[in-house]
Write a protein that holds these residues in place. Structure first.
Motif, mmCIF file in Angstrom:
data_model
loop_
_atom_site.group_PDB
_atom_site.id
_atom_site.type_symbol
_atom_site.label_atom_id
_atom_site.label_comp_id
_atom_site.label_asym_id
_atom_site.label_seq_id
_atom_site.Cartn_x
_atom_site.Cartn_y
_atom_site.Cartn_z
ATOM 1 N N HIS A 39 26.337 40.166 -17.404
ATOM 2 C CA HIS A 39 27.224 39.066 -17.077
ATOM 3 C C HIS A 39 26.606 38.298 -15.931
ATOM 4 O O HIS A 39 25.989 38.882 -15.035
ATOM 5 N N ALA A 40 26.794 36.997 -15.957
ATOM 6 C CA ALA A 40 26.199 36.176 -14.913
ATOM 7 C C ALA A 40 27.055 34.934 -14.693
ATOM 8 O O ALA A 40 28.040 34.717 -15.398
ATOM 9 N N MET A 41 26.672 34.175 -13.678
ATOM 10 C CA MET A 41 27.399 32.955 -13.348
ATOM 11 C C MET A 41 26.376 31.845 -13.133
ATOM 12 O O MET A 41 25.289 32.082 -12.613
ATOM 13 N N LEU A 42 26.756 30.646 -13.515
ATOM 14 C CA LEU A 42 25.899 29.492 -13.262
ATOM 15 C C LEU A 42 26.717 28.466 -12.483
ATOM 16 O O LEU A 42 27.760 28.011 -12.950
ATOM 17 N N THR A 43 26.270 28.135 -11.281
ATOM 18 C CA THR A 43 26.967 27.125 -10.492
ATOM 19 C C THR A 43 26.192 25.824 -10.566
ATOM 20 O O THR A 43 24.999 25.796 -10.236
ATOM 21 N N ASP A 44 26.866 24.784 -11.003
ATOM 22 C CA ASP A 44 26.240 23.465 -11.071
ATOM 23 C C ASP A 44 26.659 22.692 -9.823
ATOM 24 O O ASP A 44 27.788 22.211 -9.721
ATOM 25 N N LEU A 45 25.743 22.589 -8.878
ATOM 26 C CA LEU A 45 26.110 21.998 -7.587
ATOM 27 C C LEU A 45 26.317 20.493 -7.681
ATOM 28 O O LEU A 45 26.864 19.888 -6.759
ATOM 29 N N THR A 46 25.883 19.890 -8.777
ATOM 30 C CA THR A 46 26.126 18.449 -8.902
ATOM 31 C C THR A 46 27.578 18.181 -9.276
ATOM 32 O O THR A 46 28.047 17.062 -9.179
ATOM 33 N N LEU A 47 28.279 19.193 -9.727
ATOM 34 C CA LEU A 47 29.674 19.009 -10.139
ATOM 35 C C LEU A 47 30.663 19.350 -9.032
ATOM 36 O O LEU A 47 31.756 18.790 -8.975
ATOM 37 N N CYS A 48 30.288 20.278 -8.153
ATOM 38 C CA CYS A 48 31.228 20.800 -7.158
ATOM 39 C C CYS A 48 31.749 19.678 -6.257
ATOM 40 O O CYS A 48 30.983 18.858 -5.754
ATOM 41 N N VAL A 49 33.074 19.644 -6.089
ATOM 42 C CA VAL A 49 33.683 18.595 -5.269
ATOM 43 C C VAL A 49 34.151 19.120 -3.914
ATOM 44 O O VAL A 49 34.748 18.381 -3.126
ATOM 45 N N GLY A 50 33.914 20.396 -3.646
ATOM 46 C CA GLY A 50 34.269 20.940 -2.333
ATOM 47 C C GLY A 50 35.755 21.136 -2.116
ATOM 48 O O GLY A 50 36.233 21.038 -0.989
ATOM 49 N N CYS A 51 36.497 21.456 -3.167
ATOM 50 C CA CYS A 51 37.944 21.639 -2.997
ATOM 51 C C CYS A 51 38.282 23.020 -2.437
ATOM 52 O O CYS A 51 39.400 23.268 -2.006
ATOM 53 N N ARG A 52 37.336 23.924 -2.485
ATOM 54 C CA ARG A 52 37.478 25.277 -1.928
ATOM 55 C C ARG A 52 38.589 26.091 -2.605
ATOM 56 O O ARG A 52 39.067 27.066 -2.048
ATOM 57 N N LYS A 53 38.961 25.675 -3.807
ATOM 58 C CA LYS A 53 39.953 26.472 -4.530
ATOM 59 C C LYS A 53 39.370 27.836 -4.905
ATOM 60 O O LYS A 53 40.095 28.835 -4.979
ATOM 61 N N CYS A 54 38.041 27.869 -5.112
ATOM 62 C CA CYS A 54 37.406 29.150 -5.445
ATOM 63 C C CYS A 54 37.545 30.124 -4.278
ATOM 64 O O CYS A 54 37.745 31.322 -4.472
ATOM 65 N N LEU A 238 23.216 32.081 -10.899
ATOM 66 C CA LEU A 238 22.205 31.043 -11.051
ATOM 67 C C LEU A 238 22.755 29.725 -10.528
ATOM 68 O O LEU A 238 23.966 29.505 -10.548
ATOM 69 N N TYR A 239 21.845 28.871 -10.069
ATOM 70 C CA TYR A 239 22.270 27.571 -9.555
ATOM 71 C C TYR A 239 21.386 26.481 -10.139
ATOM 72 O O TYR A 239 20.170 26.675 -10.288
ATOM 73 N N ILE A 240 21.998 25.339 -10.402
ATOM 74 C CA ILE A 240 21.207 24.124 -10.605
ATOM 75 C C ILE A 240 21.772 23.063 -9.669
ATOM 76 O O ILE A 240 22.945 23.102 -9.309
ATOM 77 N N ALA A 241 20.893 22.142 -9.240
ATOM 78 C CA ALA A 241 21.321 21.199 -8.209
ATOM 79 C C ALA A 241 20.583 19.876 -8.339
ATOM 80 O O ALA A 241 19.579 19.774 -9.060
ATOM 81 N N GLY A 242 21.082 18.895 -7.633
ATOM 82 C CA GLY A 242 20.476 17.570 -7.663
ATOM 83 C C GLY A 242 19.472 17.344 -6.549
ATOM 84 O O GLY A 242 18.844 16.295 -6.469
ATOM 85 N N ARG A 243 19.363 18.307 -5.665
ATOM 86 C CA ARG A 243 18.405 18.186 -4.559
ATOM 87 C C ARG A 243 17.632 19.490 -4.438
ATOM 88 O O ARG A 243 18.129 20.540 -4.838
ATOM 89 N N PRO A 244 16.445 19.436 -3.865
ATOM 90 C CA PRO A 244 15.677 20.684 -3.711
ATOM 91 C C PRO A 244 16.493 21.737 -2.963
ATOM 92 O O PRO A 244 17.223 21.406 -2.023
#
Ligand code: SF4
Ligand code: SF4
Lengths: 313, 408
Positions: A39-54, A238-244
């Motif tokens: 099992h794994a997780m993928l966080t797409d940092l280009t989508l995150c809006v910083g609501c901190r609900k997680c 795992l992470y993908i992002a819009g910046r290095p």
């Protein structure tokens, strides 16, 4: 943790014998991992809006204390300081940037990366950590002695310690909601609550494929890097992002080598030292002893080793 | 007949109650009021409530440790420095019992006693630092984590503490007049020495090995895959230096015990140790240079950490090395002593650099020990000194017991 026979024999032998065995066990745990079914997780940092609900959901599911009202998590002032995971918040969201006016900030959620070959597990001297078959790296408080070596070892600085508890201090870190996964109750709390679906839950191989598809489909939106594919030998988060990733505060120097390998050389040297050192020392002893016997034959009888126990009385 | 005498001495010693505070005669009490005792008592008076605070209110109430910096003064000084500075025991035991340099025999017992007490108080320090000290035996008997370098350290330290106790037993039995027991203990010497050297090699190096798994956290000038070797070499240097420092201090403090020591002979030994110190420090220095070359750290030298690293390298390794060499060549005993003090400081500096100063040097919030951490450390050291004095004043440590053959 129950003590099986092999471990028992290991501990009953001399430290030497048991530490000698360390090397072979280390090898067993670093056998090439298929890991596709994990099992794994993928966080797409280009989508995150910083609501901190997680953060709220995580505390609700795992936290030692009540998370409080979810609305309180909207307050953007927490972003003014960079935060790290601690014994209460097993996951935290930080804001990076914007560095320019026309730029949008990036929000970065961090938590235990659930390494494929976890440094924490190889460092713990009581084996409190375990890479479960499901994928999450889990920790067993009931054997932990609180030495905090796992915190030194973790390349992502994720385990936190409840220093304020005098009687039950322990390590706290994300478990990927292990109990929920074990029961088959669906996705971890953070992934379930995320309103923008920035966190995807799935099998590691599927998520890697998904990440690649996303990057290929929108090469402008993403940097061509899946953080966690190879970092520290690969991770299940795992992470993908819009910046290095270095710009986003991810450790730049973890490399791709699994961390347990860093101490393997030392541990596998132990049996050799155990065999060779005493031989060398006894050799030196025999040599110096012979020389002495030759030079002062009379004296030799009186040396300690020539003296039988009790013969002095 | 001898046996008989032995038993008599035992019961006499027991009856005299040598291990109890002497009967409270007034004059006697007054003789306890020495500067050392007053200072020690003051320290213990502060240390006791802080100890209570540590165990009642926890680590957060007594230390400045954070999630980023989980190891502080108690690991950096009490454990890492404690173990390194206690290395004199195995170094001297090997010198005399294995390599046959018998003239160094008078230095063995004090070294072993320091070693034993050193390790004993390392464990005490660890008890303060561990989150759940009552689980101390877990790694050995309940839940071994065999892939951990820390596991190796734990086993070796536990065994070596036992070995050192056994190595010191002849002195205890001489004091108690147990001849037969002493003979057994003496008979074990060679075996214990070999085992002790083996254990020391393993755990002295493993203490450096602890940091192998933290390449991103330890400053590259200090991080090296050779950390285990560096820790071992520096421990040998520390052991030699400590023997010199200690003989110097003991001979001031316990003058009455060493009256009949031949000053000339003592000086010869110190010079010999100085020669050994020069060689070991040179080897250590070269290893550090190799480790440096391996990490390609040239560009780091012109940073504040680079300068700090050079201070350690030049001021506290190369400089005492040169002092030792010059002193040994010219026969300058005082210079050997100065060099040994600088060496000891240098090893302490190195351990603090690795574990605290250069560890997470990039952390947002740097760790500075809480005053209570200092108090505990000082308390532990003071207790060690008190025990050292207590033992030296009773047992044949600094002088031979004339009733027995010296142990070679
Ligand atoms: S991120 Fe740290 S705590 Fe999590 S599995 Fe990896 S080494 Fe262990
Ligand atoms: S703090 Fe606990 S879990 Fe971490 S290494 Fe020490 S014993 Fe293991």
């Amino acid at each position: 943790m129950s003590l099986n026979r092999r471990q028992f024999l290991k501990c009953m032998g001399l430290a030497g014998v048991s530490t000698g065995a360390a090397a072979s066990t280390a090898e067993a745990s670093t056998a090439p991992h298929a890991g596709n079914d994990w099992h794994a997780m993928l966080t797409d940092l280009t989508l995150c809006v910083g609501c901190r609900k997680c953060e709220w959901a995580c505390r609700k599911a795992n936290g030692p204390t009540d998370p409080g009202p979810i609305d309180a998590y909207d307050d953007p002032s927490v972003f003014e300081q960079r935060r790290r995971t601690n014994s209460i918040s097993l996951t935290v969201v930080n804001r990076v940037g914007p560095t320019r006016d026309d730029e949008k900030p990036t929000f970065v959620k961090s938590q235990c990366m659930h390494c494929c070959e976890p440094a924490c597990a190889s460092a713990c001297l009581v084996g409190a950590y375990r890479k479960s078959k499901l994928g999450p790296v889990i920790y067993d408080e009931s054997v932990c002695i609180g030495c905090r070596y796992c915190m030194v070892a973790c390349p992502f600085d994720m385990p936190a310690f409840s220093y304020n508890s005098p009687t039950r201090p322990a390590i706290h870190k994300c478990t990927m909601c292990f109990e929920r996964l074990a029961k088959g109750d669906g996705a971890p709390a953070c992934a379930s609550i995320c309103p923008v679906e920035a966190i995807t839950f799935g099998k590691r191989s599927e998520l890697l494929a998904l990440a690649r598809r996303k990057i290929a489909a929108e090469p402008k939106r993403y940097v061509n890097h899946i953080f966690g594919e190879y970092e520290a030998g690969g991770t299940c988060w795992l992470y993908i992002a819009g910046r290095p990733f270095e710009e986003l505060g991810f450790p730049a120097n973890v490399g791709t080598r699994p961390y347990p390998e860093l101490t393997k050389g030392l541990l596998s040297a132990v049996p050799f030292i155990q065999v060779i050192w005493p031989a060398v020392l006894m050799g030196a002893y025999a040599f110096s002893h012979r020389r002495e016997t030759a030079t002062s034959a009379n004296d030799a009888r009186d040396t300690t080793e020539g003296t039988e126990p009790g013969s002095e009385s | 007949m001898m046996n008989h005498a032995g038993h008599m001495t035992t019961s006499a010693t027991l009856l005299r109650g040598d291990w109890l505070p002497r009967p409270s005669v007034r004059g006697h009490l007054r003789s306890y009021v020495t500067p050392f005792n007053v200072v020690a008592a003051a320290i213990l008076c502060i240390g006791a409530p802080v100890t209570v605070n540590r165990f009642v209110n926890g680590l957060a109430a007594t230390t400045n440790l954070t999630d980023d910096v989980p190891w502080g003064l108690w690991i950096g000084f009490d454990v890492l420095c404690g173990v390194a500075l206690a290395a004199g025991g195995f170094v001297m035991a090997a010198t005399v019992h294995l390599f046959g340099l018998r003239e160094y025999q008078p230095l063995v017992r004090p070294a072993i006693l320091t070693g034993f007490l050193g390790y004993f108080f390392v464990v005490i320090g660890l008890m303060y630092d561990l989150g759940r000290p009552w689980r101390l035996p877990f790694p050995m008997v309940y839940s071994p984590g065999v892939t951990s370098v820390m596991f190796e350290v734990a086993w070796c330290v536990a065994l070596y503490l036992t070995v050192q106790f056994l190595e010191f037993c002849p002195a205890i039995f001489e004091w108690l007049g147990l001849r037969r027991w002493r003979a057994w203990a003496v008979w074990l010497t060679t075996g214990l020495t070999v085992f002790g050297v083996l254990l020391s090699t393993l755990h002295q190096s493993a203490l450096g090995g602890l940091f192998l798994i933290a390449p991103g956290k330890l400053h590259p000038l200090w991080y090296s895959p050779y950390l285990p070797l560096l820790f071992f070499a520096s421990a040998v240097a520390a052991g030699i230096a400590m023997v010199i420092v200690e003989s110097m201090l003991s001979h001031r403090v316990f003058r009455s015990h060493v009256e009949h020591h031949d000053e000339r002979q003592m000086n010869r030994l110190v010079l010999g140790l100085g020669r050994a110190g020069a060689i070991v420090l040179m080897a250590y220095f070269c290893m550090k240079c190799l480790a440096f070359a391996h990490e390609h750290g040239w560009h780091l030298l012109r940073t504040p950490y680079g300068y700090w690293w050079l201070v350690e390298m030049l001021g506290f390794i190369l400089c005492p090395c040169m002092m030792y060499a010059i002193a040994a060549r010219r026969g300058l005993v005082w210079l050997v002593r100065v060099a040994s003090v600088v060496t000891v400081l240098g090893i302490v500096l190195n351990r603090l650099n690795v574990s605290i100063i250069a560890y997470r040097w990039d952390a947002a919030r740097r760790y500075v020990p809480d005053w209570q951490e200092f108090v505990i450390t000082i308390t532990i050291v003071t207790t060690g000194l008190i025990m050292f004095r207590w033992i030296v004043n009773r047992m044949p440590v600094l002088h031979d017991d004339p009733r027995y053959e010296p142990v070679h």
